[in-house]
Design a protein around this motif. Structure first.
Motif, mmCIF file in Angstrom:
data_model
loop_
_atom_site.group_PDB
_atom_site.id
_atom_site.type_symbol
_atom_site.label_atom_id
_atom_site.label_comp_id
_atom_site.label_asym_id
_atom_site.label_seq_id
_atom_site.Cartn_x
_atom_site.Cartn_y
_atom_site.Cartn_z
ATOM 1 N N ASP A 93 -16.178 57.920 5.897
ATOM 2 C CA ASP A 93 -15.402 57.097 6.821
ATOM 3 C C ASP A 93 -16.237 56.034 7.513
ATOM 4 N N TRP A 94 -17.516 56.346 7.756
ATOM 5 C CA TRP A 94 -18.347 55.426 8.531
ATOM 6 C C TRP A 94 -19.446 54.776 7.687
ATOM 7 N N ASP A 95 -19.342 54.864 6.378
ATOM 8 C CA ASP A 95 -20.441 54.395 5.516
ATOM 9 C C ASP A 95 -20.483 52.883 5.343
ATOM 10 N N ALA A 96 -19.335 52.228 5.405
ATOM 11 C CA ALA A 96 -19.290 50.786 5.154
ATOM 12 C C ALA A 96 -20.128 50.037 6.180
ATOM 13 N N GLY A 97 -20.823 49.010 5.722
ATOM 14 C CA GLY A 97 -21.625 48.181 6.613
ATOM 15 C C GLY A 97 -21.093 46.763 6.661
ATOM 16 N N ASP A 98 -21.742 45.932 7.451
ATOM 17 C CA ASP A 98 -21.410 44.512 7.500
ATOM 18 C C ASP A 98 -21.999 43.802 6.286
ATOM 19 N N THR A 99 -21.541 42.604 6.048
ATOM 20 C CA THR A 99 -22.056 41.827 4.915
ATOM 21 C C THR A 99 -23.526 41.474 5.114
ATOM 22 N N ALA A 100 -23.902 41.175 6.326
ATOM 23 C CA ALA A 100 -25.278 40.756 6.614
ATOM 24 C C ALA A 100 -25.824 41.545 7.794
ATOM 25 N N GLY A 101 -27.112 41.338 8.076
ATOM 26 C CA GLY A 101 -27.752 41.990 9.212
ATOM 27 C C GLY A 101 -28.681 43.119 8.833
ATOM 28 N N TYR A 102 -28.942 43.299 7.527
ATOM 29 C CA TYR A 102 -29.848 44.353 7.058
ATOM 30 C C TYR A 102 -31.063 43.644 6.466
ATOM 31 N N ILE A 103 -32.177 43.768 7.148
ATOM 32 C CA ILE A 103 -33.366 42.979 6.836
ATOM 33 C C ILE A 103 -34.287 43.793 5.937
ATOM 34 N N THR A 110 -21.621 42.470 -0.300
ATOM 35 C CA THR A 110 -20.494 43.313 0.090
ATOM 36 C C THR A 110 -20.981 44.732 0.390
ATOM 37 N N ARG A 111 -20.451 45.299 1.474
ATOM 38 C CA ARG A 111 -20.804 46.669 1.861
ATOM 39 C C ARG A 111 -19.551 47.456 2.256
ATOM 40 N N SER A 112 -18.444 47.128 1.624
ATOM 41 C CA SER A 112 -17.217 47.873 1.885
ATOM 42 C C SER A 112 -17.322 49.270 1.285
ATOM 43 N N GLN A 113 -16.502 50.173 1.785
ATOM 44 C CA GLN A 113 -16.558 51.590 1.413
ATOM 45 C C GLN A 113 -16.429 51.766 -0.097
ATOM 46 N N SER A 116 -30.298 45.276 11.997
ATOM 47 C CA SER A 116 -30.501 44.411 13.166
ATOM 48 C C SER A 116 -29.315 44.432 14.134
ATOM 49 N N GLY A 117 -28.304 45.276 13.868
ATOM 50 C CA GLY A 117 -27.142 45.325 14.765
ATOM 51 C C GLY A 117 -26.601 46.734 14.878
ATOM 52 N N ASP A 118 -25.391 46.832 15.425
ATOM 53 C CA ASP A 118 -24.741 48.137 15.564
ATOM 54 C C ASP A 118 -23.809 48.352 14.372
ATOM 55 N N ASN A 119 -24.415 48.289 13.173
ATOM 56 C CA ASN A 119 -23.659 48.316 11.921
ATOM 57 C C ASN A 119 -24.214 49.417 11.015
ATOM 58 N N TYR A 120 -24.014 50.671 11.437
ATOM 59 C CA TYR A 120 -24.428 51.835 10.637
ATOM 60 C C TYR A 120 -23.979 51.650 9.191
ATOM 61 N N TRP A 121 -24.883 51.940 8.241
ATOM 62 C CA TRP A 121 -24.581 51.715 6.824
ATOM 63 C C TRP A 121 -25.212 52.813 5.987
ATOM 64 N N ASP A 150 -28.108 52.062 13.662
ATOM 65 C CA ASP A 150 -28.165 50.849 14.483
ATOM 66 C C ASP A 150 -29.565 50.601 15.030
ATOM 67 N N TYR A 151 -30.071 49.384 14.795
ATOM 68 C CA TYR A 151 -31.336 48.905 15.350
ATOM 69 C C TYR A 151 -32.540 49.762 14.940
ATOM 70 N N LEU A 152 -32.426 50.437 13.810
ATOM 71 C CA LEU A 152 -33.539 51.254 13.325
ATOM 72 C C LEU A 152 -34.017 50.745 11.970
ATOM 73 N N THR A 153 -35.243 51.166 11.607
ATOM 74 C CA THR A 153 -35.821 50.829 10.304
ATOM 75 C C THR A 153 -35.967 52.098 9.472
ATOM 76 N N GLU A 154 -35.547 52.043 8.229
ATOM 77 C CA GLU A 154 -35.750 53.137 7.286
ATOM 78 C C GLU A 154 -36.662 52.658 6.168
#
Length: 429
Positions: free
Chosen positions: A27-37, A55-58, A83-88, A107-111
């Protein structure tokens, strides 16, 4: 100059990177199109950070490309900064067809993901349960494989965990752990998850539920004495139970097993079961104790252990019920037909039957049976008392489960129909 430069020329060669990934289906896996560095790390250096727009739709497959001048050598890792509040969450990710597995980036973390395939390989497969709350998140379940010599580091097993789905992941680890013996699973969030089965490299570890922020340890199945438990969940509105949380202890003539969670299907009218192993020599099986460890009321019409019949029962919240092996004592076969009026239906359990005879009476027994509108239900009880000829039936309704039946027989003797009101005893002749 570029044309004359050798392919390994440092500082001069443009390097092309193709990143492909499969988004999770949670349910919460989809991310935004951008913002992942993304920063790609190699044996000689790393790229500049770049935003991988895709694209990061479910459940979708996404792709981005980038060009970077420095020669970083062989690709080893990839760092992803959200870089945002966009859990992916993604199930798989490749860079130039090199596999980096799956991960969730909060959100706002590096993996940081390492190149897959380095170290010893562990293939994990699991089947998520069918209960309303069994589904888990794609990530956040941290696996540690324990062996005879050592254990692996902790790894997030990113995988499908939808209801009734089969999922899996592959992890690699450098540690020489010897033979696999246990699996530790830490639920790092508020993502309760129940699975009916789990295996590591083909070794069976059974089923379990992993609650929020807790660790569960699973031992290798098949070690010790085997107990095969089968049960049939009732048909009443409230009979269905959870997949896990019912703690079974098998009692014998010499001792009893440890307490084991019997993870299984418990939907209405379903047949479920589990297998547990225990080292204790308990002798002949005589009883089963079931502790309901939560607020998950469950009624079953039948239950057997290694083919021995223990009848039916309802197990209320945070209570323990003890079932004796059926067939010991005098047998009473009870058949009833529930009425067809709006309020006639009763619960599966909670009606305590006492058979009265010319010499005495039985103990009260809960007659667990189907009591849906217009249905025919049956139960069998056993009792040691010598009551002589059967004369009456007393029914105590132990709850607020009003029930009306049009016919009732005990060992083929017919008794008048009637109604059993809340918290009262009725006598039928």
């Amino acid at each position: 100059k570029l044309e004359a430069c050798d392919a390994n020329c440092e500082g001069e060669r443009n390097t092309h990177y193709t990143i492909q990934f499969e988004n999770g289906k949670g349910d919460w896996d989809a991310g935004d199109t951008a913002g992942y560095i993304f920063t790609i790390v190699g044996s000689k250096g790393e790229t500049a950070p770049f935003d991988c727009s895709a694209t990061r739709s479910q459940g979708a497959t996404g792709e981005c490309t980038m060009e970077d001048v420095p020669d970083i050598g062989n690709i080893k890792e990839v760092k992803i900064y959200n870089s945002g509040d966009n859990y992916w969450c993604f199930l798989s990710l490749t860079i130039n067809e090199l596999n980096f597995g799956g991960k969730c980036v909060d959100d706002y973390l590096t993996e940081t993901l390492s190149l897959a395939g380095e170290g010893i390989e562990y293939n994990i497969l699991h089947e998520t349960g069918t209960g309303d709350w069994d589904a888990g998140n794609t990530g956040g379940y941290i696996f540690t494989i324990v062996g005879t010599k050592d254990e692996t580091a902790a790894h997030d097993c990113t995988s499908k965990r939808e209801l009734e789905s089969t999922g899996g992941c592959t992890i690699w680890d450098d540690a020489d752990i010897g033979e696999i013996k246990e699996v530790k699973i830490y639920n790092s969030g508020d993502n309760y998850w129940c699975f009916l089965s789990l295996s590591v490299n083909g070794l069976d570890f059974g089923g379990k539920c992993v609650d929020d922020y807790l660790t569960e340890t699973l031992s290798l199945a098949g070690e010790g004495i085997e107990y095969n438990i089968l049960h049939e969940t009732g048909t009443g509105d409230w009979d269905a139970g959870n997949t896990g949380g019912y703690i079974f202890t098998i009692v014998g003539t010499k001792g009893e097993t440890a307490a084991h969670d019997c993870t299984s299907k418990r939907e209405l009218e379903s047949t479920g079961g589990c297998t547990i192993w225990d080292d204790a020599d308990i002798g002949e099986i005589k009883e089963v104790k079931i502790y309901n460890s939560g607020d998950n009321y469950w009624c079953f019409l039948s239950l057997s252990v290694n083919g021995l019949d223990f009848g039916g029962k309802c197990v209320d919240d945070y209570l323990t019920e003890t079932l004796s092996v059926a067939g010991e004592g005098v047998e009473y076969n009870i058949i009833h037909e529930t009425g067809t009026e709006k309020w006639d239906a009763g619960s599966t359990g909670g009606y305590m039957f006492t058979i009265v005879g010319s010499n005495g009476e039985t103990s009260p027994h809960d007659c667990t049976a189907s009591r849906a509108l217009g249905s025919t239900g049956t139960c069998t009880i056993w009792d040691d008392a010598d009551i002589g000829e059967i004369k009456e039936v007393k029914i105590y309704n132990s709850g607020d489960n009003y029930w009306c039946f049009s016919s009732l027989t005990v060992n083929d003797l017919a008794f008048e129909g009637g109604c059993s009101d809340d918290y009262t005893t009725e006598v039928f002749q």
